[in-house]
Design a protein around this motif. Structure first.
Motif, PDB file in Angstrom:
ATOM      1  N   PRO A 131       4.322  -3.389  -0.252  1.00  9.17           N
ATOM      2  CA  PRO A 131       4.288  -2.816   1.095  1.00  9.17           C
ATOM      3  C   PRO A 131       5.321  -1.695   1.202  1.00  9.17           C
ATOM      4  O   PRO A 131       6.311  -1.674   0.460  1.00  9.17           O
ATOM      5  CB  PRO A 131       4.637  -3.991   2.011  1.00  9.17           C
ATOM      6  CG  PRO A 131       5.196  -5.054   1.127  1.00  9.17           C
ATOM      7  CD  PRO A 131       4.742  -4.776  -0.271  1.00  9.17           C
ATOM      8  N   ALA A 132       5.099  -0.772   2.096  1.00 11.15           N
ATOM      9  CA  ALA A 132       6.014   0.358   2.275  1.00 11.15           C
ATOM     10  C   ALA A 132       7.401  -0.137   2.679  1.00 11.15           C
ATOM     11  O   ALA A 132       7.542  -1.144   3.369  1.00 11.15           O
ATOM     12  CB  ALA A 132       5.478   1.316   3.339  1.00 11.15           C
ATOM     13  N   ALA A 133       8.423   0.582   2.222  1.00 13.08           N
ATOM     14  CA  ALA A 133       9.803   0.244   2.587  1.00 13.08           C
ATOM     15  C   ALA A 133       9.987   0.476   4.083  1.00 13.08           C
ATOM     16  O   ALA A 133       9.501   1.463   4.622  1.00 13.08           O
ATOM     17  CB  ALA A 133      10.794   1.070   1.778  1.00 13.08           C
ATOM     18  N   ARG A 172      12.871  -3.125   0.388  1.00 17.43           N
ATOM     19  CA  ARG A 172      11.866  -3.652   1.311  1.00 17.43           C
ATOM     20  C   ARG A 172      12.302  -4.971   1.958  1.00 17.43           C
ATOM     21  O   ARG A 172      11.536  -5.590   2.698  1.00 17.43           O
ATOM     22  CB  ARG A 172      10.544  -3.842   0.566  1.00 17.43           C
ATOM     23  CG  ARG A 172       9.884  -2.518   0.231  1.00 17.43           C
ATOM     24  CD  ARG A 172       8.892  -2.633  -0.900  1.00 17.43           C
ATOM     25  NE  ARG A 172       8.182  -1.391  -1.135  1.00 17.43           N
ATOM     26  CZ  ARG A 172       8.688  -0.348  -1.803  1.00 17.43           C
ATOM     27  NH1 ARG A 172       9.914  -0.396  -2.299  1.00 17.43           N
ATOM     28  NH2 ARG A 172       7.972   0.749  -1.963  1.00 17.43           N
TER      29      ARG A 172
END
Length: 193
Positions: A190-192, A48
């Motif tokens: 949080p999303a990659a 990330r």
């Protein structure tokens, strides 16, 4: 309590996962589990683009920079084995990782950790490592006092003393941090991108 959020600018700070310390048994979380969970978190943070800070503790061969002061517990005498202070191989090999060497319990005291974090806009740290009641707790206390949001990965910290570990996790950390498992922290990241 559960983890409420992981800030967009969060750093993983891994305390003392080095050869000489990980060779000791952990209680109540087995040391191999701490390593596995810390490695999993480090990989997720790197994916990330979030900072990973690898902290080790060391002292000069002659002990000149060792902690001063009188204590009831005797400090180990003599030289430490070669390589005792090297970060474990499972975490090595990532040029983007930040390296911090400490000579005290806290990763903040006498180091440039705060500078590294503030220059990157970090507002929260996730802590893993050994020993829960010493290096991890001291770092959590300093982070809290410096105004960072603190999260402890409770299945990625351990101690040589189960009672000391439980005191930190059950009595101290809830006053300084949010606590959760590796899986809970991964789910909150949080999303990659």
């Amino acid at each position: 309590m559960a983890i409420t959020t992981i800030d967009p600018k969060t750093a993983l700070v891994v305390i003392d996962l080095q050869n000489g310390i990980t060779a000791m048994p952990g209680a109540p979380v087995p040391t191999p589990d701490v390593i596995k969970n810390s490695v999993e978190l480090a990989q997720a943070f790197r994916e990330r683009g979030l900072p990973v800070v690898l902290v080790n503790v060391t002292f000069a061969e002659d002990g000149a920079d060792a902690l001063p002061g009188r204590t009831d517990q005797q400090r180990p005498a003599g030289q430490m084995p070669a390589g005792w202070d090297a970060v474990i191989a499972d975490l090595e090999g990532h040029a983007s990782d930040i390296r911090v060497t400490k000579r005290n319990w806290s990763a903040f005291y006498g180091t440039n950790l705060d500078l590294h974090l503030r220059r990157r806009g970090v507002t929260q740290i996730v802590l893993t490592g050994i020993a829960t009641s010493i290096g991890v707790e001291s770092t959590a206390r300093f982070a809290h006092e410096h105004g960072y949001h603190v999260t402890i990965a409770t299945d990625a910290v351990t101690d040589s003393n189960a009672e000391a570990h439980l005191n930190s996790v059950e009595r101290i950390f809830p006053r300084l941090a949010e606590n959760g498992t590796t899986a809970e922290i991964l789910a909150a990241l949080p999303a990659a991108g």
